[in-house]
Scaffold this motif. Structure first.
Motif, short mmCIF file in Angstrom:
data_model
loop_
_atom_site.label_atom_id
_atom_site.label_comp_id
_atom_site.label_asym_id
_atom_site.label_seq_id
_atom_site.Cartn_x
_atom_site.Cartn_y
_atom_site.Cartn_z
N VAL A 49 35.68 3.26 -12.18
CA VAL A 49 36.67 4.17 -11.63
C VAL A 49 36.53 4.17 -10.11
O VAL A 49 35.41 4.26 -9.59
N LEU A 50 37.66 4.05 -9.40
CA LEU A 50 37.63 3.90 -7.95
C LEU A 50 38.70 4.74 -7.27
O LEU A 50 39.74 5.01 -7.86
N ILE A 72 42.06 4.63 -9.54
CA ILE A 72 42.09 3.45 -10.42
C ILE A 72 41.04 3.58 -11.51
O ILE A 72 39.88 3.87 -11.24
N ASN A 73 41.48 3.36 -12.73
CA ASN A 73 40.59 3.21 -13.89
C ASN A 73 40.68 1.74 -14.27
O ASN A 73 41.71 1.30 -14.78
N LEU A 123 44.57 1.08 -15.12
CA LEU A 123 45.49 2.22 -15.02
C LEU A 123 45.32 2.83 -13.65
O LEU A 123 44.21 3.17 -13.24
N ARG A 124 46.44 2.96 -12.92
CA ARG A 124 46.37 3.43 -11.54
C ARG A 124 47.47 4.43 -11.24
O ARG A 124 48.55 4.36 -11.79
N CYS A 125 47.14 5.35 -10.34
CA CYS A 125 48.10 6.36 -9.92
C CYS A 125 47.99 6.51 -8.41
O CYS A 125 46.90 6.77 -7.87
N VAL A 143 44.29 13.48 -12.12
CA VAL A 143 45.10 12.38 -12.64
C VAL A 143 44.62 12.12 -14.06
O VAL A 143 43.44 11.85 -14.27
N SER A 144 45.53 12.22 -15.02
CA SER A 144 45.19 11.98 -16.42
C SER A 144 46.04 10.86 -16.97
O SER A 144 47.24 10.77 -16.68
N PHE A 145 45.41 10.01 -17.77
CA PHE A 145 46.12 8.97 -18.50
C PHE A 145 45.86 9.22 -19.97
O PHE A 145 44.75 9.60 -20.36
#
Length: 166
Positions: A49-50, A72-73, A123-125, A143-145
């Motif tokens: 995770v970044l 970023i995951n 997965l990124r936001c 931030v949730s995915f």
């Protein structure tokens, strides 16, 4: 006869253990000591995770007002595939220290939530800062995915500090 019953009981116990171990859920928490980013996950797991800003991995949470950063995951595993696709949702909330919500988006992927599994490994936001945020104030970003075809979820929470442009 007694040995047979004991052997039968042991086999039954082993079968139950094997079945139960197949249904284990992936649950965990990752914390980045340099940014304070906390990631909790269930049934889907990111390997890394970044926080990224201007194409650099952040080791701080001082964000100039008006800048964007990305949560970023990376290398996510466990998403449920149906008909060759995965479906993912993305929730974003920004709140001030008093809990007042400045921004809340229920599903940023609502109109484009279906992906090939290889394209959903990251997965990124992107989070954009600006008004009504104020300099030298802290804000909580969530931030949730979530897996729309399964029960998996990743929650990323970080507190950022708005700064003037350096």
């Amino acid at each position: 006869m007694r040995k047979f019953r004991l052997l039968e009981a042991i086999c039954l116990l082993l079968m139950i253990m094997i079945i139960c171990s197949c249904n284990q859920k992936v649950v965990g928490v990752k914390k980045d000591a340099t940014t304070g980013l906390v990631t909790s996950y269930k049934d889907i797991e990111p390997a890394k995770v970044l926080l990224i800003m201007n194409d650099e991995v952040l080791n701080h949470t001082d964000i100039p007002i008006g800048e964007k950063f990305i949560v970023i995951n990376d290398d996510v595993s466990g998403l449920v595939t149906k008909n060759g696709k995965v479906k993912v949702g993305c929730y974003l909330k920004i709140a001030d220290q008093a809990g007042n919500i400045l921004l809340e988006e229920k599903d940023l992927f609502a109109n484009n939530d279906e992906f090939l599994p290889k394209d959903a490994r990251m997965l990124r936001c992107t989070v954009t800062t600006g008004e009504p945020m104020k300099w030298e104030e802290n804000y909580i970003v969530l931030v949730s995915f979530w897996d729309k075809q399964g029960k998996g979820r990743i929650d990323n929470t970080v507190t950022i500090k708005m700064i003037d442009l350096p």
